[in-house]
Motif scaffolding. Structure first.
Motif, PDB file in Angstrom:
ATOM      1  N   ALA A  49       0.842  -1.197   0.000  1.00  0.00           N
ATOM      2  CA  ALA A  49       0.000   0.000   0.000  1.00  0.00           C
ATOM      3  C   ALA A  49       0.876   1.246   0.000  1.00  0.00           C
ATOM      4  O   ALA A  49       0.589   2.218  -0.713  1.00  0.00           O
ATOM      5  N   SER A  50       1.959   1.217   0.769  1.00  0.00           N
ATOM      6  CA  SER A  50       2.844   2.391   0.818  1.00  0.00           C
ATOM      7  C   SER A  50       3.466   2.633  -0.552  1.00  0.00           C
ATOM      8  O   SER A  50       3.650   3.767  -0.971  1.00  0.00           O
ATOM      9  N   GLN A  51       3.771   1.550  -1.270  1.00  0.00           N
ATOM     10  CA  GLN A  51       4.370   1.684  -2.595  1.00  0.00           C
ATOM     11  C   GLN A  51       3.359   2.230  -3.606  1.00  0.00           C
ATOM     12  O   GLN A  51       3.701   3.046  -4.466  1.00  0.00           O
ATOM     13  N   GLY A  52       2.111   1.786  -3.490  1.00  0.00           N
ATOM     14  CA  GLY A  52       1.062   2.307  -4.356  1.00  0.00           C
ATOM     15  C   GLY A  52       0.866   3.800  -4.127  1.00  0.00           C
ATOM     16  O   GLY A  52       0.724   4.586  -5.061  1.00  0.00           O
ATOM     17  N   TYR A  53       0.889   4.174  -2.846  1.00  0.00           N
ATOM     18  CA  TYR A  53       0.710   5.579  -2.478  1.00  0.00           C
ATOM     19  C   TYR A  53       1.863   6.422  -3.016  1.00  0.00           C
ATOM     20  O   TYR A  53       1.656   7.488  -3.593  1.00  0.00           O
ATOM     21  N   ASP A  54       3.082   5.916  -2.864  1.00  0.00           N
ATOM     22  CA  ASP A  54       4.242   6.654  -3.369  1.00  0.00           C
ATOM     23  C   ASP A  54       4.251   6.742  -4.895  1.00  0.00           C
ATOM     24  O   ASP A  54       4.662   7.750  -5.463  1.00  0.00           O
ATOM     25  N   ALA A  55       3.776   5.676  -5.566  1.00  0.00           N
ATOM     26  CA  ALA A  55       3.689   5.711  -7.024  1.00  0.00           C
ATOM     27  C   ALA A  55       2.774   6.865  -7.447  1.00  0.00           C
ATOM     28  O   ALA A  55       3.092   7.637  -8.364  1.00  0.00           O
ATOM     29  N   ALA A  56       1.634   6.983  -6.750  1.00  0.00           N
ATOM     30  CA  ALA A  56       0.693   8.061  -7.066  1.00  0.00           C
ATOM     31  C   ALA A  56       1.313   9.415  -6.779  1.00  0.00           C
ATOM     32  O   ALA A  56       1.176  10.366  -7.567  1.00  0.00           O
ATOM     33  N   GLN A  57       2.021   9.513  -5.656  1.00  0.00           N
ATOM     34  CA  GLN A  57       2.673  10.784  -5.314  1.00  0.00           C
ATOM     35  C   GLN A  57       3.708  11.183  -6.348  1.00  0.00           C
ATOM     36  O   GLN A  57       3.812  12.358  -6.723  1.00  0.00           O
ATOM     37  N   LEU A  58       4.476  10.187  -6.798  1.00  0.00           N
ATOM     38  CA  LEU A  58       5.511  10.462  -7.798  1.00  0.00           C
ATOM     39  C   LEU A  58       4.874  10.977  -9.089  1.00  0.00           C
ATOM     40  O   LEU A  58       5.306  11.994  -9.652  1.00  0.00           O
ATOM     41  N   ILE A  59       3.835  10.274  -9.538  1.00  0.00           N
ATOM     42  CA  ILE A  59       3.149  10.697 -10.764  1.00  0.00           C
ATOM     43  C   ILE A  59       2.586  12.104 -10.589  1.00  0.00           C
ATOM     44  O   ILE A  59       2.714  12.963 -11.465  1.00  0.00           O
ATOM     45  N   GLY A  60       2.001  12.347  -9.411  1.00  0.00           N
ATOM     46  CA  GLY A  60       1.440  13.676  -9.121  1.00  0.00           C
ATOM     47  C   GLY A  60       2.492  14.765  -9.203  1.00  0.00           C
ATOM     48  O   GLY A  60       2.262  15.827  -9.804  1.00  0.00           O
ATOM     49  N   SER A  61       3.677  14.494  -8.647  1.00  0.00           N
ATOM     50  CA  SER A  61       4.724  15.522  -8.641  1.00  0.00           C
ATOM     51  C   SER A  61       5.149  15.874 -10.064  1.00  0.00           C
ATOM     52  O   SER A  61       5.417  17.031 -10.373  1.00  0.00           O
ATOM     53  N   ALA A  62       5.181  14.854 -10.932  1.00  0.00           N
ATOM     54  CA  ALA A  62       5.596  15.107 -12.313  1.00  0.00           C
ATOM     55  C   ALA A  62       4.482  15.762 -13.128  1.00  0.00           C
ATOM     56  O   ALA A  62       4.735  16.656 -13.942  1.00  0.00           O
ATOM     57  N   LEU A  63       3.238  15.335 -12.894  1.00  0.00           N
ATOM     58  CA  LEU A  63       2.103  15.938 -13.607  1.00  0.00           C
ATOM     59  C   LEU A  63       2.020  17.426 -13.302  1.00  0.00           C
ATOM     60  O   LEU A  63       1.738  18.256 -14.172  1.00  0.00           O
ATOM     61  N   LYS A  64       2.279  17.760 -12.043  1.00  0.00           N
ATOM     62  CA  LYS A  64       2.199  19.147 -11.621  1.00  0.00           C
ATOM     63  C   LYS A  64       3.214  19.990 -12.388  1.00  0.00           C
ATOM     64  O   LYS A  64       2.895  21.076 -12.855  1.00  0.00           O
ATOM     65  N   LYS A  65       4.428  19.447 -12.539  1.00  0.00           N
ATOM     66  CA  LYS A  65       5.474  20.228 -13.203  1.00  0.00           C
ATOM     67  C   LYS A  65       5.181  20.483 -14.680  1.00  0.00           C
ATOM     68  O   LYS A  65       5.605  21.488 -15.215  1.00  0.00           O
ATOM     69  N   VAL A  66       4.483  19.537 -15.334  1.00  0.00           N
ATOM     70  CA  VAL A  66       4.157  19.758 -16.746  1.00  0.00           C
ATOM     71  C   VAL A  66       2.738  20.300 -16.908  1.00  0.00           C
ATOM     72  O   VAL A  66       2.242  20.405 -18.033  1.00  0.00           O
TER      73      VAL A  66
END
Lengths: 316, 388
Positions: free
Chosen positions: B297-314
């Motif tokens: 679950a922690s890995q799923g959450y971090d995957a979403a966070q990572l994607i979010g951080s990159a989506l925000k930048k673009v």
């Protein structure tokens, strides 16, 4: 001097312990295969969903034990429930399959496996359930000096032997047993003699499901109770009834013990023996591969010698 | 003329709002059925929690999460990937639990300019020679958690360890990962059948070999069977047991019960990891799903966070592929496990812990961190990766 003696004694103790392990796996397989071979032999139905009854037995027992803490109560509930589920399956699904060919039966009962696996997931969720050995059976017993064995596994062996005895008496001493045996030999004749073959089928199927449920409930404390747990034991069960002869309880008993022994001893000693004989990594791999195939190689040998199994039921 | 201009303006407005409103599609291929179904369920729920916390967005960009079950089958996973990419136009995929599934899907999809963020499987091939700029692993390389156990066992001075793993590539990798940091003697090295349920024969041989410690890797139900039978044979009182976190996640532990108590296992995350982000995550996950999160679950959450951080930048513009890739690589998010950054092969450089299985006051089973075994650990295959 003493160290020279030590090795053989020590190896012998290990061998005795592995024999017990083989016996224990064997009686477990017997509980599964007794029901399957009856259904196969009498109704001529290939029931791939037999493992599902094992799973249901384990799930129901685990649930009752979690709620009540009583292992005896867990067994007392799990057995009738699996028998009832078995009879329900016979009445609703299998009854329609008797006249169809084996391929249809395989397809339909294969579908039942998915149905039951998904059903347990819907009821109990995806997480495996917890079931522990009851405290009064959680100790290890020193059977012989140097041989420690979990008392719960001894109980499994005892239960398996009692069930074998019960089935022996049922088939040799009771009217119902006589009818079932007759049904396995010639069902048209049995029906012609005025015996209600439909009720008989339902009863036999319920009995088979009950035994599978018993095996599942007994396995619950040592195994993971999870959806799909029935399939792993089902393959060995089929090996047992093929070796023992389809439709024969005696064959199932002998076959189960032999398969349990071959599988256990193969896993325990084959890799070591190969390591002793040839000292290389390739030998290691070969030993491992052979250990996991031992049962099937054994089955092939038996079939080459007796194509219908060790104790084929008459009339099949 | 005026009319045309107005229409053009209108069309432009429409297209702009359309771009802004069209959520970014993320395809999650994961294992929800079979015995391993709870793994995918936890990855999905962890991911979904991050989306829910953003009220349907990640990094402020609206996302549309598509989830499908791969039945743990590589060929099914490939079909789903095909569908997510061709029909649903998803440009970000994630979710695969098993390494054999990942190796079948990932090389194919990253060639099609699709980004794959792995929340679990980290096969050596994808970390080494097969590394790819579009592939990011936000969990670990497969060997990492075994390495942590190996280092701990080595540090504690054990010198006669018995090794047990299933006879398939993952099992062999686990043992070699363990041995990479364990330098002591080996009392025995046993490979069991994949999917085996009864370990009585192996346990008898194990007892006869008289090791001073046991390291095992048996994922899922096999682990439950083994740990229970190990305790029933009375071995847990005399020979300490070690393993990777895969057999000691917070859901599996409830099915093992007291038999698991005291076992030491390697993990990059633990529910008791004391960072503000992790405390908030564990609390939110419990409040939403009514259970303690697992490492998955922690890995799923971090995957979403990572994607979010990159989506925000673009700004949610997936046509800016190079920017998006650079943004992923920057890993500009607060991981629930604390320090996190990507190495040159797009795998984590992170701390790894060993944990002990304990019982909580309310009778549940969980993990407690014993010590930090690795600081900024880099996986063994990074040097084989040709990326900079």
């Amino acid at each position: 001097m003493s160290s020279v003696h030590f090795v053989p004694v020590f190896l012998m103790l290990l061998f005795v312990e592995q024999l017990l392990n083989g016996l224990q796996l064997g009686v477990m397989l017997f509980l599964m295969s007794a029901g399957l071979t009856l259904v196969f032999g009498i109704m001529q139905v290939v029931n791939l969903a037999h493992g599902s009854f094992y799973m249901i037995g384990a799930y129901v027992a685990a649930t009752v034990m979690l709620k009540s803490g009583s292992f005896v109560l867990a067994l007392a509930v799990a057995l009738p429930v699996t028998a009832a589920v078995g009879m329900l399956v016979e009445l609703t699904v299998l009854r329609r399959l008797y006249e169809r060919d084996h391929l249809d039966q395989v397809l339909a009962t294969f579908g039942l496996i998915f149905f039951f696996n998904e059903l347990t997931r819907m009821i109990w969720g995806r997480q495996p359930l917890f079931m522990d050995v009851p405290p009064w059976l959680s100790r290890t017993v020193e059977l012989l000096p140097g041989i420690y064995y979990p008392s719960y596994r001894l109980l499994i062996i005892a239960v398996g032997i009692l069930v074998a005895l019960f089935l022996y008496l049922l088939f040799s001493r009771t009217r119902l047993g006589l009818q079932i045996r007759a049904g396995a030999t010639n069902r048209e004749m049995v029906a012609a003699m005025g015996i209600n073959i439909r009720v008989l089928y339902t009863l036999v199927f319920g009995l088979g499901a009950l035994l599978a449920g018993l095996a599942g409930a007994m396995a619950g404390p040592i195994l993971a109770v999870e959806a799909g747990m029935g399939e792993s034991i089902l393959i060995l069960t089929f090996v047992v009834i093929v070796i023992g002869g389809i439709g024969s309880i005696r064959g199932a008993f002998v076959g189960a013990l032999v398969v349990g022994m071959v599988d256990t001893l193969g896993r325990a000693f084959l890799p070591q023996i190969f390591r002793l004989l040839f000292d290389s990594a390739a030998a290691d791999r070969l030993g491992l591969a052979l250990a996991s195939m031992a049962v099937y190689v054994f089955m092939a040998l038996i079939l080459a010698w007796k194509p219908r199994g060790l104790f084929p039921a008459p009339g099949n | 003329m005026k009319k045309v201009l107005l229409m053009a303006l209108l069309a432009l407005c429409y297209s702009v709002t359309a771009v802004a409103q069209e959520p970014v599609r993320i395809g999650m291929i994961t294992t929800l059925s079979t015995k391993a179904g709870y793994l995918g369920e936890d990855i999905r729920d962890g991911f979904q929690l991050a989306v829910d916390e953003g009220k349907g967005t990640l990094g402020g960009i609206a996302v549309d999460l598509l989830v499908d079950d791969d039945n743990r089958k590589p060929e099914k996973a490939r079909q789903i990937a095909e569908r997510f990419i061709k029909r649903d136009k998803a440009q970000i995929l994630t979710g695969i639990v098993f390494s054999n599934v990942a190796t079948a899907v990932v090389p194919k999809v990253v060639r099609e300019d699709v980004f794959y963020i792995s929340p679990n499987a980290g096969p050596s091939m994808l970390a080494g020679k097969g590394c790819d700029p579009n592939y990011f692993n936000v969990a670990w390389q497969n060997d990492n958690l075994h390495e942590a156990a190996g280092k701990y066992v080595n540090d504690k001075g054990f010198n006669k360890v018995y090794l047990l793993a299933p006879n398939y590539p993952g099992g062999k990798d686990a043992v070699s990962g363990f041995k990479r940091f364990y330098k002591g003697g080996i009392a025995g090295e046993v490979y069991t059948n994949l999917g085996q349920s009864d370990y009585a024969a192996e346990l008898a041989s194990l007892r006869a070999a008289a090791p001073d410690a046991v390291f095992f890797f048996l994922p899922g139900g096999m682990g439950i069977n083994f740990i229970k039978q190990y305790a029933q044979a009375g071995l847990n009182k005399t020979i300490p047991l070690f393993g990777p976190a895969f057999s000691f996640d917070e859901r599996l532990l409830q099915a093992v019960g007291d038999a698991g108590l005291g076992v030491i296992n390697g993990s990059q995350w633990s529910p008791d990891l004391d960072t503000p982000k992790n405390r908030a995550f564990v609390e939110a996950f419990r409040a939403t799903y009514g259970r303690t999160p697992t490492l998955y679950a922690s890995q799923g959450y971090d995957a979403a966070q990572l994607i979010g951080s990159a989506l925000k930048k673009v700004g949610g513009d997936m046509n800016r592929q190079d920017d998006f890739r650079a943004a992923l690589k920057a890993a500009d998010f607060t991981s629930v496990r604390g320090n996190f950054r990507f190495g040159k092969n797009n795998h984590p450089i992170q701390d790894i812990y060993v944990r002990e299985v304990v019982k909580t006051a309310d009778g549940k089973y969980t993990n407690r961190i014993v010590e930090k075994t690795f600081v900024d650990h880099v996986d063994a295959y990074a040097s084989e990766c040709s990326m900079k």
